[in-house]
Design a protein around this motif. Structure first.
Motif, PDB file in Angstrom:
ATOM      1  N   ASN A 200       0.821  -1.209   0.000  1.00  0.00           N
ATOM      2  CA  ASN A 200       0.000   0.000   0.000  1.00  0.00           C
ATOM      3  C   ASN A 200       0.853   1.257   0.000  1.00  0.00           C
ATOM      4  O   ASN A 200       1.010   1.917  -1.020  1.00  0.00           O
ATOM      5  CB  ASN A 200      -0.943  -0.028   1.211  1.00  0.00           C
ATOM      6  N   VAL A 201       1.438   1.561   1.144  1.00  0.00           N
ATOM      7  CA  VAL A 201       2.216   2.799   1.283  1.00  0.00           C
ATOM      8  C   VAL A 201       3.397   2.821   0.323  1.00  0.00           C
ATOM      9  O   VAL A 201       3.607   3.792  -0.419  1.00  0.00           O
ATOM     10  CB  VAL A 201       2.715   2.961   2.734  1.00  0.00           C
ATOM     11  N   VAL A 202       4.195   1.758   0.320  1.00  0.00           N
ATOM     12  CA  VAL A 202       5.426   1.743  -0.472  1.00  0.00           C
ATOM     13  C   VAL A 202       5.153   1.842  -1.972  1.00  0.00           C
ATOM     14  O   VAL A 202       5.781   2.667  -2.652  1.00  0.00           O
ATOM     15  CB  VAL A 202       6.280   0.512  -0.133  1.00  0.00           C
ATOM     16  N   PRO A 203       4.250   1.042  -2.559  1.00  0.00           N
ATOM     17  CA  PRO A 203       4.015   1.186  -4.006  1.00  0.00           C
ATOM     18  C   PRO A 203       3.573   2.592  -4.408  1.00  0.00           C
ATOM     19  O   PRO A 203       4.025   3.116  -5.431  1.00  0.00           O
ATOM     20  CB  PRO A 203       2.912   0.156  -4.286  1.00  0.00           C
ATOM     21  N   LYS A 204       2.699   3.212  -3.619  1.00  0.00           N
ATOM     22  CA  LYS A 204       2.244   4.564  -3.950  1.00  0.00           C
ATOM     23  C   LYS A 204       3.394   5.563  -3.867  1.00  0.00           C
ATOM     24  O   LYS A 204       3.536   6.448  -4.728  1.00  0.00           O
ATOM     25  CB  LYS A 204       1.118   4.983  -3.010  1.00  0.00           C
ATOM     26  N   ALA A 205       4.219   5.419  -2.828  1.00  0.00           N
ATOM     27  CA  ALA A 205       5.356   6.330  -2.670  1.00  0.00           C
ATOM     28  C   ALA A 205       6.376   6.151  -3.788  1.00  0.00           C
ATOM     29  O   ALA A 205       6.904   7.131  -4.328  1.00  0.00           O
ATOM     30  CB  ALA A 205       6.009   6.110  -1.306  1.00  0.00           C
ATOM     31  N   LEU A 206       6.651   4.901  -4.158  1.00  0.00           N
ATOM     32  CA  LEU A 206       7.629   4.648  -5.218  1.00  0.00           C
ATOM     33  C   LEU A 206       7.128   5.167  -6.561  1.00  0.00           C
ATOM     34  O   LEU A 206       7.914   5.670  -7.374  1.00  0.00           O
ATOM     35  CB  LEU A 206       7.940   3.155  -5.310  1.00  0.00           C
ATOM     36  N   TYR A 207       5.834   5.050  -6.804  1.00  0.00           N
ATOM     37  CA  TYR A 207       5.269   5.582  -8.049  1.00  0.00           C
ATOM     38  C   TYR A 207       5.457   7.098  -8.118  1.00  0.00           C
ATOM     39  O   TYR A 207       5.904   7.641  -9.147  1.00  0.00           O
ATOM     40  CB  TYR A 207       3.789   5.227  -8.139  1.00  0.00           C
ATOM     41  N   ALA A 208       5.136   7.781  -7.019  1.00  0.00           N
ATOM     42  CA  ALA A 208       5.292   9.245  -6.984  1.00  0.00           C
ATOM     43  C   ALA A 208       6.753   9.638  -7.148  1.00  0.00           C
ATOM     44  O   ALA A 208       7.088  10.586  -7.877  1.00  0.00           O
ATOM     45  CB  ALA A 208       4.736   9.797  -5.677  1.00  0.00           C
ATOM     46  N   PHE A 209       7.642   8.902  -6.483  1.00  0.00           N
ATOM     47  CA  PHE A 209       9.069   9.212  -6.558  1.00  0.00           C
ATOM     48  C   PHE A 209       9.610   9.027  -7.973  1.00  0.00           C
ATOM     49  O   PHE A 209      10.332   9.882  -8.497  1.00  0.00           O
ATOM     50  CB  PHE A 209       9.833   8.332  -5.575  1.00  0.00           C
ATOM     51  N   GLN A 210       9.256   7.915  -8.615  1.00  0.00           N
ATOM     52  CA  GLN A 210       9.807   7.635  -9.940  1.00  0.00           C
ATOM     53  C   GLN A 210       9.258   8.574 -11.009  1.00  0.00           C
ATOM     54  O   GLN A 210       9.933   8.827 -12.005  1.00  0.00           O
ATOM     55  CB  GLN A 210       9.536   6.179 -10.316  1.00  0.00           C
ATOM     56  N   LYS A 211       8.068   9.096 -10.811  1.00  0.00           N
ATOM     57  CA  LYS A 211       7.558  10.094 -11.754  1.00  0.00           C
ATOM     58  C   LYS A 211       8.429  11.342 -11.726  1.00  0.00           C
ATOM     59  O   LYS A 211       8.638  11.983 -12.761  1.00  0.00           O
ATOM     60  CB  LYS A 211       6.114  10.456 -11.400  1.00  0.00           C
ATOM     61  N   ARG A 212       8.930  11.696 -10.564  1.00  0.00           N
ATOM     62  CA  ARG A 212       9.780  12.891 -10.442  1.00  0.00           C
ATOM     63  C   ARG A 212      11.252  12.591 -10.698  1.00  0.00           C
ATOM     64  O   ARG A 212      12.008  13.487 -11.061  1.00  0.00           O
ATOM     65  CB  ARG A 212       9.618  13.504  -9.047  1.00  0.00           C
ATOM     66  N   HIS A 213      11.655  11.340 -10.507  1.00  0.00           N
ATOM     67  CA  HIS A 213      13.068  10.975 -10.652  1.00  0.00           C
ATOM     68  C   HIS A 213      13.206   9.700 -11.480  1.00  0.00           C
ATOM     69  O   HIS A 213      13.669   8.670 -10.979  1.00  0.00           O
ATOM     70  CB  HIS A 213      13.710  10.776  -9.280  1.00  0.00           C
ATOM     71  N   PRO A 214      12.840   9.743 -12.740  1.00  0.00           N
ATOM     72  CA  PRO A 214      12.892   8.514 -13.558  1.00  0.00           C
ATOM     73  C   PRO A 214      14.307   8.008 -13.777  1.00  0.00           C
ATOM     74  O   PRO A 214      14.494   6.849 -14.152  1.00  0.00           O
ATOM     75  CB  PRO A 214      12.247   8.958 -14.880  1.00  0.00           C
ATOM     76  N   GLU A 215      15.304   8.856 -13.541  1.00  0.00           N
ATOM     77  CA  GLU A 215      16.686   8.440 -13.776  1.00  0.00           C
ATOM     78  C   GLU A 215      17.263   7.628 -12.618  1.00  0.00           C
ATOM     79  O   GLU A 215      18.361   7.075 -12.731  1.00  0.00           O
ATOM     80  CB  GLU A 215      17.564   9.675 -14.016  1.00  0.00           C
ATOM     81  N   VAL A 216      16.557   7.550 -11.511  1.00  0.00           N
ATOM     82  CA  VAL A 216      17.049   6.846 -10.327  1.00  0.00           C
ATOM     83  C   VAL A 216      16.490   5.424 -10.288  1.00  0.00           C
ATOM     84  O   VAL A 216      15.288   5.215 -10.436  1.00  0.00           O
ATOM     85  CB  VAL A 216      16.655   7.595  -9.035  1.00  0.00           C
TER      86      VAL A 216
END
Length: 305
Positions: free
Chosen positions: A104-120
């Motif tokens: 729940n928490v982790v997948p949503k957070a990782l999705y938001a993070f990767q949208k802003r930082h696709p290079e990481v």
């Protein structure tokens, strides 16, 4: 010959005049002239003709400039690498969490993070809290989330989530109309319990023992997520972390706050004595932003630390 002399020579060749080179480097023109003279002396090359106060590059200067250009390309790469490392490190984050937050928490957070930082690139694991702690302490993980009873030697631990426990019930259960489910309401009920070594299980057992309450334990399991799946399948009810119930709400499962109140708490771990990279701090921010629960999930407001 030193790097400063080379830098000044490069500026003169790039900007065509000593005055413009001095302006770009924010130094005086006499400093430029002196550095060029010292460079000529140390290299044994006549780099410039001096005509009417101007520096005119010689053929030797042009040949030398080709070599200098290659060196400056390398320096530019090093500056870029330093800037990238300062913000992004290796461009990879190594992260692990206990299973309760992994659906729940982790997948949503990782999705938001990767949208802003696709290079990481993110390497994510779901592990037992004790193993997550050991991996963070040894530097094999950049960040971890664990249960609050975890031993914390060798890590920087910070409060993360604080969820009030709820009772997961089949949607047609006799207690469905209750705003709050009391411990005594579970006497004799088919009950799916957490494993005996779990901290929440021990708290629930103590409450039951104090009130002479005896639910009918039909299954034991390590994870709240599994309890929710079993309740959804109709095997009984159970005390769970509300964040794990969210995917099942609206199906054959409802939740109500458990009384007396007990809490599922987690900690965020970082390697000790090491300032996290900016990119790790950004991931932590996204984790916090997606850790909140709403009233629909808990039937109440649940505070976060």
């Amino acid at each position: 010959m030193n790097l400063r002399q080379i830098e000044i020579f490069h500026a003169v060749m790039t900007n065509s005049t000593a005055s413009r080179a001095a302006e770009v480097l924010r130094i005086s023109q006499p400093v430029v002239s002196k550095a060029i003279q010292e460079l000529e002396h140390s290299t044994g090359l006549a780099l410039f003709h001096r005509t009417n106060g101007r520096l005119l590059a010689t053929s030797e200067a042009r040949l030398f400039f080709r070599e200098v250009e290659q060196s400056f390309t390398g320096l530019t790469h090093l500056r870029s690498a330093a800037a990238r490392i300062g913000g992004f490190g290796s461009g990879e984050i190594r992260f692990a969490s206990l299973s309760e937050l992994s659906t729940n928490v982790v997948p949503k957070a990782l999705y938001a993070f990767q949208k802003r930082h696709p290079e990481v690139t993110i390497t994510f694991q779901t592990q037992r809290s004790t193993l997550v702690k050991d991996l963070v302490a040894s530097g094999q993980l950049d960040v971890g989330v664990v249960a609050d009873e975890t031993e914390l030697a060798g890590v920087d631990a910070r409060p993360f989530t604080n969820y009030r426990a709820v009772v997961a019930l089949p949607a047609d259960h006799r207690l469905r109309e209750r705003a709050v489910v009391l411990a005594k309401d579970l006497h004799g009920e088919p009950f799916v319990a957490l494993s005996p070594e779990d901290t929440i299980r021990r708290q629930v057992d103590a409450i039951f023992e104090t009130g002479a309450i005896k639910p009918k334990i039909v299954l034991e399991t390590q994870h709240s997520t599994t309890i929710c799946a079993l309740v959804n399948a109709g095997l009984g009810c159970g005390v769970v972390n509300p964040i794990t119930a969210e995917p099942y709400l609206g199906r054959n499962l409802i939740v109500r706050p458990f009384e007396p109140a007990i809490y599922f708490r987690t900690l965020l771990l970082l390697p000790a004595n090491r300032q996290p990279l900016k990119i790790v701090t950004n991931l932590i921010s996204d984790l916090k932003n997606h850790a909140s629960l709403d009233d629909a999930t808990t039937h109440q407001t649940v505070p976060l630390l």
